[in-house]
Design an enzyme around this catalytic site. Structure first.
Site, PDB file in Angstrom:
ATOM      1  CD  GLU A  42      -2.508   1.185   2.745  1.00  0.00           C
ATOM      2  OE1 GLU A  42      -2.937   0.117   3.227  1.00  0.00           O
ATOM      3  OE2 GLU A  42      -2.627   2.278   3.319  1.00  0.00           O
ATOM      4  NE  ARG A  46       0.552   8.202   5.415  1.00  0.00           N
ATOM      5  CZ  ARG A  46       0.557   7.340   6.414  1.00  0.00           C
ATOM      6  NH1 ARG A  46       1.564   7.313   7.253  1.00  0.00           N
ATOM      7  NH2 ARG A  46      -0.430   6.501   6.590  1.00  0.00           N
ATOM      8  CE  LYS A 130      -5.403   2.164   7.063  1.00  0.00           C
ATOM      9  NZ  LYS A 130      -4.219   2.448   6.228  1.00  0.00           N
TER      10      LYS A 130
HETATM   11  C1  3PG Z   1      -1.332   3.627   7.865  1.00  0.00           C
HETATM   12  O1  3PG Z   1      -1.304   4.597   7.156  1.00  0.00           O
HETATM   13  O2  3PG Z   1      -2.005   2.637   7.573  1.00  0.00           O
HETATM   14  C2  3PG Z   1      -0.597   3.665   9.172  1.00  0.00           C
HETATM   15  O3  3PG Z   1       0.191   4.811   9.280  1.00  0.00           O
HETATM   16  C3  3PG Z   1       0.226   2.457   9.432  1.00  0.00           C
HETATM   17  O4  3PG Z   1       0.317   2.340  10.804  1.00  0.00           O
HETATM   18  P1  3PG Z   1       1.655   1.829  11.494  1.00  0.00           P
HETATM   19  O5  3PG Z   1       2.747   2.797  11.082  1.00  0.00           O
HETATM   20  O6  3PG Z   1       1.393   1.869  12.978  1.00  0.00           O
HETATM   21  O7  3PG Z   1       1.939   0.448  10.990  1.00  0.00           O
END
Ligand code: 3PG
Length: 219
Positions: A42, A46, A130
């Site tokens: 994914e 960003r 999600k």
């Molecule tokens: C996302 O965008 O799905 C999260 O930032 C991922 O979360 P994590 O960094 O705690 O794995």
């Protein structure tokens, strides 16, 4: 309209959340994930590199399933799909982004955090959501609680998942895949630590395999 029950993550188990600045390393990243047994990504919007990273991962490792993450606007959804994203993920439930995906038959996995949001999504025909940020929201206990009223929803819990709690999430019957950034963290990517990324993917593959065996034994 697409049948959004066609789930691009059916066999995934785990989807690394990728935030990447350097497009030229996308092929190395894809190779490490494939070799580590996790051919999913994914790629979050960003960084400005996201669409080109998606394009590069898909062309260099066509066996991968590459989605776009942190899709907050219709404009980003459009750029993601043009770049080759096979599905869209959002941390939130935005009706404009969901409708955009529905109208174009692009699988969309919006983020939810409450029973009300799950119900809104379910009424629209969405079956894969999600659950974000899962650890802060209640973790595995929340997944178990949501299974009662929403038995046909499959979740992608994300936020705070690590090698230490991965097995417990993966064993839940309503989890189609876990999401997490630890496999290929931004630091590992900027330090070009592809051996570490490969090792993290291999470790996670092992944990997942065992958790899935335990889940089928429990059925
Ligand atoms: C996302 O965008 O799905 C999260 O930032 C991922 O979360 P994590 O960094 O705690 O794995």
């Amino acid at each position: 309209m697409t049948d959004l029950r066609d789930d691009p993550l059916t066999d995934a188990g785990l989807v690394p959340v990728i935030t990447m600045d350097r497009v030229d390393d996308a092929g190395l990243l894809a190779a490490a994930l494939v070799e580590g047994g996790i051919p999913y990504a994914e790629v979050t919007f960003r960084t400005p590199a996201a669409p080109r990273v998606i394009d590069r991962m898909r062309s260099e490792s066509p066996q991968m399933m590459v989605g776009a993450g942190t899709v907050l606007t219709v404009e980003q959804a459009d750029r993601a799909v043009r770049a080759g994203a096979q599905y869209l993920v959002s941390p939130a439930f935005d009706t404009a982004v969901v409708s955009w995906g529905e109208e174009r038959s692009v699988p969309i996995i919006p983020g939810v955090a409450t029973a009300t949001e799950v119900n809104t999504a379910w009424q629209r025909g969405l079956r894969t959501l999600k659950l974000f940020p899962v650890e802060q929201l209640g973790g595995v206990g929340l997944l178990q609680a949501l299974r009662g009223p929403f038995p046909d929803i499959e979740f992608v819990p994300t936020g705070g998942i690590t090698p230490h709690n991965l097995a417990n999430y993966a064993r839940q019957p309503n989890v189609v895949a876990c999401g997490g950034s630890w496999i290929a963290s931004r630091e590992a990517l900027s330090g070009r630590k592809f051996d570490d990324i490969l090792a993290a993917a291999q470790e996670a593959s092992k944990i997942l395999r065992r958790a899935r065996e335990q889940r089928s034994e429990a059925r």
